[in-house]
Design a protein around this motif. Structure first.
Motif, short mmCIF file in Angstrom:
data_model
loop_
_atom_site.label_atom_id
_atom_site.label_comp_id
_atom_site.label_asym_id
_atom_site.label_seq_id
_atom_site.Cartn_x
_atom_site.Cartn_y
_atom_site.Cartn_z
N ASP A 17 -2.34 10.21 -5.04
CA ASP A 17 -3.33 11.16 -5.52
C ASP A 17 -4.04 10.59 -6.75
O ASP A 17 -3.49 9.76 -7.46
N VAL A 18 -5.26 11.09 -7.00
CA VAL A 18 -6.07 10.47 -8.06
C VAL A 18 -5.40 10.48 -9.43
O VAL A 18 -5.49 9.51 -10.17
N SER A 19 -4.74 11.59 -9.80
CA SER A 19 -4.17 11.63 -11.15
C SER A 19 -3.03 10.62 -11.26
O SER A 19 -2.80 10.03 -12.32
N VAL A 20 -2.31 10.41 -10.16
CA VAL A 20 -1.23 9.42 -10.16
C VAL A 20 -1.82 8.02 -10.07
O VAL A 20 -1.32 7.07 -10.69
N GLN A 21 -2.90 7.89 -9.32
CA GLN A 21 -3.59 6.60 -9.23
C GLN A 21 -3.96 6.09 -10.62
O GLN A 21 -3.77 4.92 -10.93
N ALA A 22 -4.46 7.01 -11.46
CA ALA A 22 -4.83 6.61 -12.81
C ALA A 22 -3.62 6.06 -13.57
O ALA A 22 -3.72 5.05 -14.26
N GLN A 23 -2.46 6.72 -13.41
CA GLN A 23 -1.26 6.22 -14.08
C GLN A 23 -0.92 4.80 -13.64
O GLN A 23 -0.60 3.94 -14.45
N GLN A 41 0.80 -1.22 0.00
CA GLN A 41 0.00 0.00 0.00
C GLN A 41 0.84 1.27 0.00
O GLN A 41 0.60 2.18 -0.78
N ASP A 42 1.82 1.31 0.89
CA ASP A 42 2.50 2.57 1.13
C ASP A 42 3.86 2.59 0.44
O ASP A 42 4.81 1.99 0.92
N GLY A 84 4.07 8.31 -6.77
CA GLY A 84 3.73 7.50 -7.94
C GLY A 84 4.94 6.79 -8.51
O GLY A 84 4.88 5.61 -8.88
N GLN A 85 6.07 7.50 -8.55
CA GLN A 85 7.29 6.87 -9.07
C GLN A 85 7.76 5.75 -8.16
O GLN A 85 8.25 4.73 -8.62
N PHE A 97 12.20 10.29 -5.15
CA PHE A 97 11.08 10.07 -6.06
C PHE A 97 9.75 10.46 -5.42
O PHE A 97 9.61 10.44 -4.20
N SER A 98 8.77 10.76 -6.29
CA SER A 98 7.43 11.04 -5.79
C SER A 98 6.70 9.73 -5.51
O SER A 98 7.18 8.65 -5.88
N ARG A 115 5.93 2.77 -8.87
CA ARG A 115 6.47 2.14 -10.09
C ARG A 115 7.67 1.27 -9.75
O ARG A 115 7.85 0.18 -10.28
N GLY A 142 8.17 2.60 -16.76
CA GLY A 142 8.15 4.02 -17.10
C GLY A 142 9.19 4.86 -16.38
O GLY A 142 9.04 6.06 -16.25
#
Lengths: 325, 328, 328
Positions: A192-198, A105-106, A164-165, A161-162, A168, A148
């Motif tokens: 966050d949602v936009s990163v979740q989508a990625q 998760q984290d 989302g990265q 890294f952020s 990855r 990616g």
């Protein structure tokens, strides 16, 4: 099911939450157990995404941990590709382990802060002896590219890294063992949602490319609906409903599923008047008798208070509710 | 740093990364630019205590080259030089000594430089021993839990209920009983190290155990378990590097304590023999002559010991603040 | 339009760090009308909580308001003395935080905390305050409120605790309630209860709400208007229905598309490439330009100002500038 990769039979796990021995003696208390999961049955076919959805205390993470071997089950069996994981020898278990991996998760806790990304991603390669020497580096760089990231990220540390990265990187690590099956425990709930989508898109792509099988665990019904080919709903450690495809969201059978779906904030602004949800999840140390949902259930009958409902066939799966029998 | 999300080097995902050219600063620059280094540069206390500690350590290490005489060499001693006050001519030999001489005519400055060398050697070795013991015990107790934890930590509790100097004395006494008299002189320094090291491991064990229990529940350890990494590897490669921060703090403060413990033991007469005086031994000798007016024999080694211990201690305090996760 | 209850103009919040000053909030302006629920949405690090903290004067140092003004009913409340701010906080502005445990003191009963707050801000007797507290607890849905009021916070479940916090926030009948992620720590089934409660009770008491959250669904269900924050700047502000169904700013559009829903089928989610820049790497021009698919030259050099749009909306995006439209 034709060819289940994972099969779970009567899986249960209890935790001893008793006070220390001396306190128990002095306070005259019995040993206390928390039943995290009880009598859970499901199977996952090759290539599918089976989702487990539930609120806190539903036992979804406990099931994930038991499947990947982080927790021994108190009862029941887990069969991977037909082999009972509780019975195989150490060397076979090691061979089996390579074939399933986990995404946590984290992403801020699942990567060792003192390790370079390259070492993190190549650890499974080294541990399972999948590559040697320069091959390790080449394979590791290929994996970073797959998720990616770039090969020069291998020299960096996770804190650079952020979120989302980092997720990855965690996915690249899971992939490096060349697994067939990945347990994803709330893989995007810290993002966050936009990163979740990625990340969700990436997981989809990887599944298509490599034919992966996912056990996808989440509390977010919308995410589950997007990802799952089949969905199981957990309440207080019991599987209350399993349903094919998106039918669970279209035509929920169990009263709890209905309530859960009603509670999701509505982005479509349909202005629907939802049935007010009542009550909270009871303490799993003292679960209600009979059907665990009966104290909150708007349609409970007397039988629900005494008998644990068995699983009944529904048009698209099964549900454990007396009213369906 | 107020907001953890904003600190640290910048990182952007694929798109912005292309827009911003990558700079790869050298390793030295990275160290210079790190938060700990910055904290050091901006803390006057840290700089002063660092410089003082470094000066004493360097002086001690270089003693054979910078000391005016070799105080361990009986042939170079002239008893007639004894009790020469600092900066004064000796009435019999006409020699002058910067910091005076002791009862046997040893040059105080040389004796102190060589003494600090022994003190530091004993201190560092004892801390290393305590560290190895404590980290091992702490890792096992924290990771295994259960009876291993119970046994190790009860031993630690029992030991903590005695003053550590008493433990050291006890170990020293037992060792004396075992070692044949002919080797006592040569073995003394090693016995001292073992005595101080054994009396000091508990601190390390406790802090490592606590940190290990925190780390082992983190997901990166679970990830290593899912891969099937050997517990030994998980402990050494995954957990150990992440618990070293607090260990370094304890070790620095522990070094100051070990130096003082050595001095205390030597002062009590159970430490290194007078033929190879440490700072503590020098203080013990000086104390005998304090009331007859030869104050310098006590004062100079005492000041040096105090300065060294204080500087190392302040460094430890600073390190604790600098490594505080809240500030990173 | 009537006079806004809260008016924030050109708010700038900075964090001085050793690597330069970080601008966390950069020129944020918005109004909240009496009785209105304004949703403030953004990803982590966008500055939504900081804006809330600045309004109630709880900005943590070294963060500071550099310029701009915050007015409550026309009266400046930024740069008030801590004592004056305390009178406003709780009395005129209530607060609900994500973790109920941070707003409740674990050492006192719920009764003591409620009565104390009521009596601090209102001139009533102890008995009267208690009566009000019980009535309020009853109103927020605590069963057997007259008995449970004497319980300690830990004796309530998570959802019940958040109800107590809402009661505490509303007990002095404030004009504005700032709710920072009030439902994030709660389960889905409890979350909807709390949203409903917050909405109803604030409407009943005529309090305005500033609802800070990352969850668009919560905003959709609760807010009248929504402000979308990106990198400490407002990208878009307008009535909830129109912003959600026809977002104008490319960021909002991407954000809305990236949220999976229970009604809409799609094989792939819309994804915005990259992630929000860190505060030390905000690009020149529009902060969103490196991730924007519609960015053109002007976006990379000139920061867009909020442009008024039909339907009481404002968008900070050059796509909607008259000048651009006429030039083609």
């Amino acid at each position: 099911m034709a060819d289940p990769l994972i099969e779970v039979r009567g899986l249960g796990r209890r935790f001893d939450v008793s006070k220390p021995w001396l306190n128990r003696v002095l306070e005259r208390e019995e040993r206390q157990y928390l039943t995290a999961t009880a009598d859970v049955n499901f199977s996952i076919a090759r290539g599918e995404t089976f989702a487990l959805v539930g609120e806190s205390g539903s036992g979804k993470s406990t099931i994930a941990k038991m499947i990947v071997g982080l927790l021994p089950p108190s009862e029941g069996q887990i069969l991977f590709d037909g082999q009972d994981m509780g019975k195989v020898g150490t060397s076979e278990l090691r061979a089996l382990r390579r074939r399933f991996q986990m995404i946590f998760q984290d992403p801020f806790a699942s990567l060792n802060p003192r390790w370079r990304v390259g070492d993190i991603v190549s650890e499974p390669l080294r541990t399972f002896g999948l590559a040697k020497g320069a091959e390790v580096t080449r394979e590791m760089e290929r994996l970073l590219d797959t998720v990616g990231l770039s090969a020069r990220d291998a020299e960096k540390f996770p804190h650079e890294f952020s979120g989302g990265q980092r997720q990855r990187i965690a996915i690249a690590r899971a992939l490096s063992a060349k697994p067939e099956f990945i347990v994803c425990d709330e893989p995007t709930s810290a993002l966050d949602v936009s990163v979740q989508a990625q990340i969700l898109n990436l997981m989809r792509d990887l599944q298509d490319e490599m034919g992966l099988t996912y056990l996808f665990i989440s509390h977010d019904l919308s995410v589950v609906r997007h990802m799952a080919t089949r969905t199981g709903v957990l309440y207080l450690g019991r599987l209350v409903e399993v349903s094919e495809g998106k039918s669970l969201f279209r035509d929920p059978q169990h009263p709890y599923t209905k309530m859960l779906l009603d509670a999701v904030p509505d982005l479509a602004l349909s202005g629907r008047r939802r049935t007010p949800v009542t009550g909270e999840i009871p303490n799993p140390i003292n679960p209600p008798s009979g059907c665990p949902f009966h104290p909150r259930c708007p349609v409970a009958i007397d039988k629900c208070k005494t008998d644990v409902p068995p699983s009944f066939q529904t048009p698209n799966g099964s549900a454990a509710c007396h009213l369906l029998g | 740093m107020s907001d953890p999300k904003t600190s640290g080097p910048q990182a952007n995902e694929a798109v912005t990364e292309a827009a911003i050219p990558e700079r790869t600063p050298g390793r030295l620059f990275k160290i210079w630019d790190s938060d700990v280094a910055y904290s050091f540069r901006t803390s006057p206390v840290a700089i002063i205590s660092g410089v003082v500690a470094l000066a004493i350590i360097l002086a001690a290490l270089l003693a054979p080259w910078i000391a005016p005489t070799n105080p361990f060499d009986p042939a170079s001693l002239n008893l007639m030089d004894g009790f020469t006050p600092p900066m004064q001519e000796n009435a019999f030999t006409g020699n002058t000594f910067l910091l005076g001489t002791d009862n046997q005519g040893r040059d105080m400055l040389s004796a102190m430089l060589y003494g600090a060398r022994i003190s530091l050697f004993v201190g560092v070795s004892a801390v290393l021993l305590a560290m190895v013991l404590g980290i091992t015990a702490g890792l096992i107790a924290g990771y295994r839990g259960g009876w291993a934890d119970a046994v190790l930590m009860r031993i630690a509790d029992v030991q903590l209920s005695f003053p550590s100097i008493l433990i050291a004395l006890l170990i020293f006494g037992v060792a004396r009983g075992i070692i044949p008299p002919s080797q006592r002189e040569t073995m003394a320094i090693w016995v001292l190290i073992v005595a101080i090291g054994l009396s000091d491991w508990v601190q390390f064990a406790r802090i490592v155990r606590g940190a290990t229990m925190v780390e082992k529940s983190k997901e990166y350890v679970q990830a290593a378990k899912v891969i099937g990494a050997h517990p030994f590897k998980i402990l050494l490669r995954h957990i150990l590097p992440n618990v070293m921060g607090p260990v370094l703090v304890i070790a620095t403060i522990g070094l100051a304590l070990a130096i003082i413990a050595e001095a205390t033991l030597s002062f009590l007469g159970v430490g290194v023999p007078p033929t190879q005086p440490s700072l503590g031994t020098l203080i013990r000798i000086g104390q005998q002559y304090l009331f007859s007016g030869e104050w310098w024999i006590l004062l100079f080694p005492a000041v040096m010991l105090l300065t060294l211990a204080l500087a190392v201690n302040l460094l430890g305090d600073w390190l604790r603040d600098a490594l505080n996760p809240r500030l990173r | 339009m009537t006079e806004p209850l809260l008016s924030v103009r050109d708010l700038v919040i900075e964090f001085p760090t050793r690597r330069g000053v970080l601008r966390a909030i950069d020129g944020v302006s918005f109004d909240i009308a009496p009785g209105e629920v304004l949703g403030m949405v953004g990803e982590s690090g966008a500055g939504k909580s900081l804006t809330g903290a600045a309004i109630i004067g709880l900005l943590e140092p070294p963060g500071r308001i550099v310029s701009g003004e915050i007015k409550l009913k026309g009266e400046r409340i930024d740069h008030l003395s801590p004592a004056a701010m305390r009178k406003i906080r709780g009395r005129r502005i209530g607060m609900v935080f994500q973790d109920p445990l941070t707003s409740l003191n674990p050492l006192y009963t719920v009764a003591k905390q409620l009565i104390e707050t009521i009596r601090t801000h209102m001139n009533v007797s102890d008995a009267e305050a208690r009566k009000r507290a019980v009535a309020l607890l009853d109103r927020v849905g605590i069963p057997a409120a007259d008995r449970r009021i004497d319980d300690y916070p830990h004796q309530f479940s998570g959802g019940m605790r958040q109800r107590v916090v809402i009661a505490l926030a509303l007990c002095a009948e404030p004009e504005l309630v700032i709710a920072d992620e009030p439902t994030t720590a709660l389960d889905v089934s409890v979350q909807s209860q709390i949203i409903d409660l917050l909405k109803e009770i604030c409407a009943e008491k005529g309090a305005s709400v500033m609802l800070i959250t990352h969850d668009m669904g919560v905003i959709a269900e609760t807010a009248d208007r929504v402000a979308v924050l990106y990198s400490g700047r407002i990208a878009e502000v307008g009535p909830v229905a129109s912003v959600i169904s026809e977002a104008e700013h490319p960021y909002t559009r991407g954000l809305m598309g990236s949220i999976p829903t229970l009604t809409h089928d799609s094989d792939r989610l819309v994804q915005i490439p990259g992630s929000m820049p860190r505060l030390n790497a905000i690009p020149p021009g529009c902060a969103f330009n490196p991730r924007c698919t519609q960015a053109f030259d002007r976006c990379r050099v000139e920061r867009p100002f909020p442009i008024d749009r039909p339907g009481d909306r404002r968008v900070a995006c050059w796509l909607y500038d008259e000048q651009e439209a006429t030039h083609g």
